[in-house]
Design a protein around this motif. Structure first.
Motif, PDB file in Angstrom:
ATOM      1  N   GLY A 217       2.881  18.531   2.858  1.00 10.81           N
ATOM      2  CA  GLY A 217       3.072  17.463   2.099  1.00 10.81           C
ATOM      3  C   GLY A 217       4.338  16.533   2.202  1.00 10.81           C
ATOM      4  O   GLY A 217       5.168  17.025   2.771  1.00 10.81           O
ATOM      5  N   THR A 218       4.120  15.396   1.786  1.00  7.80           N
ATOM      6  CA  THR A 218       5.062  14.382   1.724  1.00  7.80           C
ATOM      7  C   THR A 218       5.435  13.679   0.423  1.00  7.80           C
ATOM      8  O   THR A 218       4.394  13.286  -0.070  1.00  7.80           O
ATOM      9  CB  THR A 218       5.018  13.519   3.048  1.00  7.80           C
ATOM     10  OG1 THR A 218       6.130  12.413   3.282  1.00  7.80           O
ATOM     11  CG2 THR A 218       3.459  12.707   2.865  1.00  7.80           C
ATOM     12  N   GLN A 219       6.660  13.429  -0.071  1.00  7.49           N
ATOM     13  CA  GLN A 219       7.103  12.825  -1.104  1.00  7.49           C
ATOM     14  C   GLN A 219       7.060  11.468  -1.236  1.00  7.49           C
ATOM     15  O   GLN A 219       7.520  10.722  -0.200  1.00  7.49           O
ATOM     16  CB  GLN A 219       8.247  13.361  -1.669  1.00  7.49           C
ATOM     17  CG  GLN A 219       8.813  12.636  -2.784  1.00  7.49           C
ATOM     18  CD  GLN A 219       8.298  13.384  -4.094  1.00  7.49           C
ATOM     19  OE1 GLN A 219       8.066  14.602  -4.195  1.00  7.49           O
ATOM     20  NE2 GLN A 219       7.658  12.527  -5.029  1.00  7.49           N
ATOM     21  N   VAL A 220       6.088  10.840  -2.100  1.00  4.03           N
ATOM     22  CA  VAL A 220       6.102   9.380  -2.366  1.00  4.03           C
ATOM     23  C   VAL A 220       6.382   9.363  -3.673  1.00  4.03           C
ATOM     24  O   VAL A 220       6.162   9.660  -4.758  1.00  4.03           O
ATOM     25  CB  VAL A 220       4.456   8.936  -2.221  1.00  4.03           C
ATOM     26  CG1 VAL A 220       4.542   7.434  -2.663  1.00  4.03           C
ATOM     27  CG2 VAL A 220       4.187   9.008  -0.761  1.00  4.03           C
ATOM     28  N   THR A 221       7.519   8.340  -3.672  1.00  2.85           N
ATOM     29  CA  THR A 221       8.118   7.948  -4.812  1.00  2.85           C
ATOM     30  C   THR A 221       8.413   6.466  -5.126  1.00  2.85           C
ATOM     31  O   THR A 221       8.550   5.754  -4.227  1.00  2.85           O
ATOM     32  CB  THR A 221       9.525   8.492  -5.146  1.00  2.85           C
ATOM     33  OG1 THR A 221       9.920   9.949  -5.065  1.00  2.85           O
ATOM     34  CG2 THR A 221      10.263   8.209  -6.543  1.00  2.85           C
ATOM     35  N   ILE A 222       7.645   5.903  -6.344  1.00  3.56           N
ATOM     36  CA  ILE A 222       7.679   4.574  -6.623  1.00  3.56           C
ATOM     37  C   ILE A 222       8.337   4.270  -7.849  1.00  3.56           C
ATOM     38  O   ILE A 222       8.244   4.799  -8.858  1.00  3.56           O
ATOM     39  CB  ILE A 222       6.164   4.187  -6.847  1.00  3.56           C
ATOM     40  CG1 ILE A 222       5.283   4.759  -5.800  1.00  3.56           C
ATOM     41  CG2 ILE A 222       6.124   2.575  -6.956  1.00  3.56           C
ATOM     42  CD1 ILE A 222       5.445   4.334  -4.475  1.00  3.56           C
ATOM     43  N   SER A 223       9.360   3.187  -7.510  1.00  2.00           N
ATOM     44  CA  SER A 223      10.437   2.887  -8.695  1.00  2.00           C
ATOM     45  C   SER A 223       9.774   1.382  -9.291  1.00  2.00           C
ATOM     46  O   SER A 223       9.063   0.705  -8.868  1.00  2.00           O
ATOM     47  CB  SER A 223      11.773   2.723  -8.135  1.00  2.00           C
ATOM     48  OG  SER A 223      11.434   1.825  -7.303  1.00  2.00           O
TER      49      SER A 223
END
Length: 125
Positions: A118-124
């Motif tokens: 898994g790889t974290q994707v964070t959208i602000s």
């Protein structure tokens, strides 16, 4: 064994883009590959899948028109190009591989037998 290693996640603002990569290693032939994602406190959901040839793709309604899945078999890599990102796209994104044939290209977790970390994707916003 098949090993899948994802990369390309990160923090971006809404409306931005990211490209995820998943590199495969191991001796098994991979028929189909897919991306799933899991937001905090939620189940892991299907995002997109692609056939071995790359000619058959399918997307979840929530990402259709914004995400593109592709693969380079020579490089043993599958990509997920994500654009027009929204805060609700925030999740851990997982690459999955299917090493046995089937009549159709699945979109369910149980049909993929190898997974990346898994790889974290964070959208602000």
């Amino acid at each position: 064994q098949v090993q899948l290693v994802e990369s390309g996640g990160g923090l971006v603002q809404a409306g931005g883009s990211l490209r995820l990569s998943c590199v495969q290693s191991g001796p098994f032939f991979i028929y189909h590959m897919a991306w799933f994602r899991q937001a905090p406190g939620k189940e892991r959901d299907f995002v997109a899948r692609i056939s071995w040839s790359g000619g058959n793709t399918y997307y979840a309604d929530s990402v259709k028109g914004r995400f593109t899945i592709s693969r380079d078999n020579a490089m043993k890599t599958v990509y997920l190009q994500m654009s027009s990102l929204k805060p609700e796209d925030t999740a851990v994104y997982y690459c999955a591989a299917k090493t046995f044939p089937s009549a159709s290209i699945p979109t369910t977790i149980k049909d993929y037998n190898f997974w990346g970390q898994g790889t974290q994707v964070t959208i602000s916003s």
